[in-house]
Design a protein around this motif. Structure first.
Motif, PDB file in Angstrom:
ATOM      1  N   ASP A 101       0.810  -1.218   0.000  1.00  0.00           N
ATOM      2  CA  ASP A 101       0.000   0.000   0.000  1.00  0.00           C
ATOM      3  C   ASP A 101       0.842   1.267   0.000  1.00  0.00           C
ATOM      4  O   ASP A 101       0.331   2.361  -0.233  1.00  0.00           O
ATOM      5  CB  ASP A 101      -0.936  -0.006   1.215  1.00  0.00           C
ATOM      6  CG  ASP A 101      -1.947  -1.138   1.147  1.00  0.00           C
ATOM      7  OD1 ASP A 101      -2.481  -1.386   0.058  1.00  0.00           O
ATOM      8  OD2 ASP A 101      -2.162  -1.803   2.178  1.00  0.00           O
ATOM      9  N   GLU A 124      -4.993  -4.323  -8.664  1.00  0.00           N
ATOM     10  CA  GLU A 124      -5.669  -3.047  -8.423  1.00  0.00           C
ATOM     11  C   GLU A 124      -5.128  -2.351  -7.184  1.00  0.00           C
ATOM     12  O   GLU A 124      -5.029  -1.112  -7.145  1.00  0.00           O
ATOM     13  CB  GLU A 124      -7.182  -3.252  -8.325  1.00  0.00           C
ATOM     14  CG  GLU A 124      -7.829  -3.587  -9.662  1.00  0.00           C
ATOM     15  CD  GLU A 124      -7.407  -2.615 -10.767  1.00  0.00           C
ATOM     16  OE1 GLU A 124      -7.492  -1.380 -10.543  1.00  0.00           O
ATOM     17  OE2 GLU A 124      -6.982  -3.076 -11.839  1.00  0.00           O
ATOM     18  N   ARG A 125      -4.750  -3.132  -6.190  1.00  0.00           N
ATOM     19  CA  ARG A 125      -4.173  -2.540  -4.975  1.00  0.00           C
ATOM     20  C   ARG A 125      -2.844  -1.862  -5.285  1.00  0.00           C
ATOM     21  O   ARG A 125      -2.562  -0.752  -4.809  1.00  0.00           O
ATOM     22  CB  ARG A 125      -3.989  -3.640  -3.932  1.00  0.00           C
ATOM     23  CG  ARG A 125      -3.649  -3.150  -2.557  1.00  0.00           C
ATOM     24  CD  ARG A 125      -3.713  -4.303  -1.588  1.00  0.00           C
ATOM     25  NE  ARG A 125      -2.804  -4.111  -0.462  1.00  0.00           N
ATOM     26  CZ  ARG A 125      -2.442  -5.072   0.367  1.00  0.00           C
ATOM     27  NH1 ARG A 125      -2.906  -6.305   0.181  1.00  0.00           N
ATOM     28  NH2 ARG A 125      -1.629  -4.815   1.358  1.00  0.00           N
ATOM     29  N   ARG A 159      -1.870  -0.739  -8.296  1.00  0.00           N
ATOM     30  CA  ARG A 159      -2.125   0.431  -9.149  1.00  0.00           C
ATOM     31  C   ARG A 159      -2.654   1.601  -8.338  1.00  0.00           C
ATOM     32  O   ARG A 159      -2.267   2.755  -8.556  1.00  0.00           O
ATOM     33  CB  ARG A 159      -3.104   0.057 -10.261  1.00  0.00           C
ATOM     34  CG  ARG A 159      -2.530  -0.912 -11.290  1.00  0.00           C
ATOM     35  CD  ARG A 159      -3.524  -1.192 -12.401  1.00  0.00           C
ATOM     36  NE  ARG A 159      -3.793   0.012 -13.176  1.00  0.00           N
ATOM     37  CZ  ARG A 159      -4.745   0.110 -14.106  1.00  0.00           C
ATOM     38  NH1 ARG A 159      -5.520  -0.934 -14.370  1.00  0.00           N
ATOM     39  NH2 ARG A 159      -4.914   1.221 -14.773  1.00  0.00           N
ATOM     40  N   THR A 160      -3.535   1.316  -7.393  1.00  0.00           N
ATOM     41  CA  THR A 160      -4.069   2.387  -6.538  1.00  0.00           C
ATOM     42  C   THR A 160      -2.957   3.061  -5.745  1.00  0.00           C
ATOM     43  O   THR A 160      -2.896   4.294  -5.644  1.00  0.00           O
ATOM     44  CB  THR A 160      -5.131   1.825  -5.581  1.00  0.00           C
ATOM     45  OG1 THR A 160      -6.230   1.314  -6.347  1.00  0.00           O
ATOM     46  CG2 THR A 160      -5.635   2.897  -4.631  1.00  0.00           C
ATOM     47  N   ALA A 161      -2.056   2.254  -5.184  1.00  0.00           N
ATOM     48  CA  ALA A 161      -0.946   2.807  -4.408  1.00  0.00           C
ATOM     49  C   ALA A 161      -0.066   3.702  -5.275  1.00  0.00           C
ATOM     50  O   ALA A 161       0.427   4.745  -4.821  1.00  0.00           O
ATOM     51  CB  ALA A 161      -0.126   1.670  -3.807  1.00  0.00           C
ATOM     52  N   GLU A 186      -1.053   5.289  -8.129  1.00  0.00           N
ATOM     53  CA  GLU A 186      -1.815   6.461  -8.586  1.00  0.00           C
ATOM     54  C   GLU A 186      -1.977   7.494  -7.483  1.00  0.00           C
ATOM     55  O   GLU A 186      -1.937   8.706  -7.740  1.00  0.00           O
ATOM     56  CB  GLU A 186      -3.173   5.999  -9.126  1.00  0.00           C
ATOM     57  CG  GLU A 186      -3.048   5.273 -10.461  1.00  0.00           C
ATOM     58  CD  GLU A 186      -4.317   4.548 -10.876  1.00  0.00           C
ATOM     59  OE1 GLU A 186      -5.264   4.497 -10.047  1.00  0.00           O
ATOM     60  OE2 GLU A 186      -4.359   4.025 -12.009  1.00  0.00           O
ATOM     61  N   ILE A 187      -2.137   7.045  -6.245  1.00  0.00           N
ATOM     62  CA  ILE A 187      -2.241   7.974  -5.117  1.00  0.00           C
ATOM     63  C   ILE A 187      -0.979   8.830  -5.009  1.00  0.00           C
ATOM     64  O   ILE A 187      -1.030  10.013  -4.635  1.00  0.00           O
ATOM     65  CB  ILE A 187      -2.494   7.202  -3.806  1.00  0.00           C
ATOM     66  CG1 ILE A 187      -3.938   6.676  -3.781  1.00  0.00           C
ATOM     67  CG2 ILE A 187      -2.232   8.069  -2.580  1.00  0.00           C
ATOM     68  CD1 ILE A 187      -4.233   5.750  -2.623  1.00  0.00           C
TER      69      ILE A 187
END
Length: 361
Positions: free
Chosen positions: A25, A54-55, A57-59, A61-62
């Motif tokens: 994360d 997805e986890r 990619r989210t980390a 992108e944030i």
């Protein structure tokens, strides 16, 4: 929360290996100060993609990264040139630039595929290893070796490219089945045989388990990375002492190939470790009792200790090993728990060693 860092500094470039729970994360924030751009492409196999893509990619992108993705079918059978070509085409389609970074999210196969794709794309771009299996955390994600298999044998087309960062989130181990976790234990035991009799004794007394406290898992993984670090820093291109890391692999790779890659890598290496140590004892190269001690620890980690294939079957595959030359092969031979040496043997002697180790003689 237990986290630790191992700094690896081979001649071609230094990097950190971060080990701890929950690191996935933080992937974006960890990469940000180490990346020249905000372009990334995450490569994962179909199994890991469903769990963690997805986890990841989210980390990213944030933290301000673009995070494309490329997914390939899971399994050693797909670690080949056609799959590699497909990944390179996906990188080009995503218009990944020369300052972009490939993220290798998954186990050893993914690390090999993504690392080699990064080495080839635009003559070499950065990549980050995000290992999700025990085997890839303790072994394949560190050291810069990346390759694909050819019809003639395992890892015959490859390159050396060190990652710019390794992020090992021990939380991802929770989704491993027992067999895949045991695969990684084989490499842990191999490192202990090579360089750490205290670790070997600890594993003998209390086998590594997914139920262990996270602090123990982090400590054991970090110790294994540190053992490998020493070999990589002293011999990055595997011209000398780094060959010792192939302990159990010359016979183990033959077992793996003979199974059509149905047998897990660590399970095959376990058989290789037992076979080379049995043979070494019978030849007077290894301390008496070494084979029994190694077999006991491997069995306690639910790993096989004998080959389902004959010595004659194995020698044919073993001669295709990339460590062979025209005269024979260089073998890593355990002399006692905590020490091994290199021996170059001819093919006839190698066949004899396989026969001794597998009980054919």
């Amino acid at each position: 929360m237990s986290r630790t860092t191992v700094h690896v500094a081979p001649p071609s470039g230094a990097y950190d290996v971060l080990v701890g729970e929950g690191l996935l994360d933080d992937l974006g924030s960890l990469l940000a100060p180490r990346s020249p751009s905000r372009e990334t492409l995450v490569i994962a196999d179909s199994t890991v993609a469903s769990l963690y893509l997805e986890r990841a990619r989210t980390a990213l992108e944030i933290a301000g990264f673009t995070a494309g993705s490329a997914v390939f079918p899971a399994g050693e059978a797909h670690k080949n040139l056609p799959t590699l070509g497909g990944l390179l085409e996906e990188m080009a389609k995503a218009q990944l630039g020369r300052t972009g970074t490939v993220i290798a999210l998954g186990g050893g196969v993914t690390g090999d595929m993504a690392g080699l794709a990064a080495a080839l794309y635009m003559r070499g771009i950065a990549y980050v290893q995000v290992p999700t299996t025990l085997l890839s955390m303790v072994d394949s994600s560190v050291g810069g070796k990346c390759a694909v298999d050819l019809a003639a044998g395992k890892n015959l087309a490859g390159a050396f490219l060190q990652p710019s960062l390794v992020v090992a989130d021990t939380g991802t181990l929770a989704t491993l089945d027992d067999g895949v976790f045991s695969d990684g234990c084989a490499e842990v035991i191999k490192h202990a045989i090579l360089a750490d009799p205290v670790l070997f004794g600890d594993l003998a007394a209390k086998p590594l388990s997914l139920d262990d406290p996270r602090e123990r898992l982090v400590s054991v993984i970090a110790r294994n990375i540190d053992i490998k670090r020493g070999f990589v820093e002293s011999d990055e291109r595997e011209q000398g002492p780094r060959k010792l890391l192939n302990l159990g692999h010359s016979i183990g790779h033959a077992v793996e190939a003979a199974s059509g890659y149905a047998l897990g890598h660590g399970h095959a290496i376990s058989i290789g470790l037992c076979s080379i140590t049995r043979a070494a004892e019978r030849l007077g190269w290894a301390e008496a009792g070494s084979a029994a001690a190694i077999e006991t620890v491997l069995k306690r980690h639910h790993l096989p200790t004998s080959s389902p294939f004959s010595a004659d079957e194995l020698i044919g595959y073993a001669r295709l090993d990339k460590k062979c030359d025209r005269e024979g092969i260089t073998l890593a031979v355990p002399e006692c728990i905590g020490f091994a040496s290199l021996r170059h043997v001819g093919f006839e002697e190698f066949a004899h060693i396989i026969a001794l180790g597998t009980g054919a003689l």
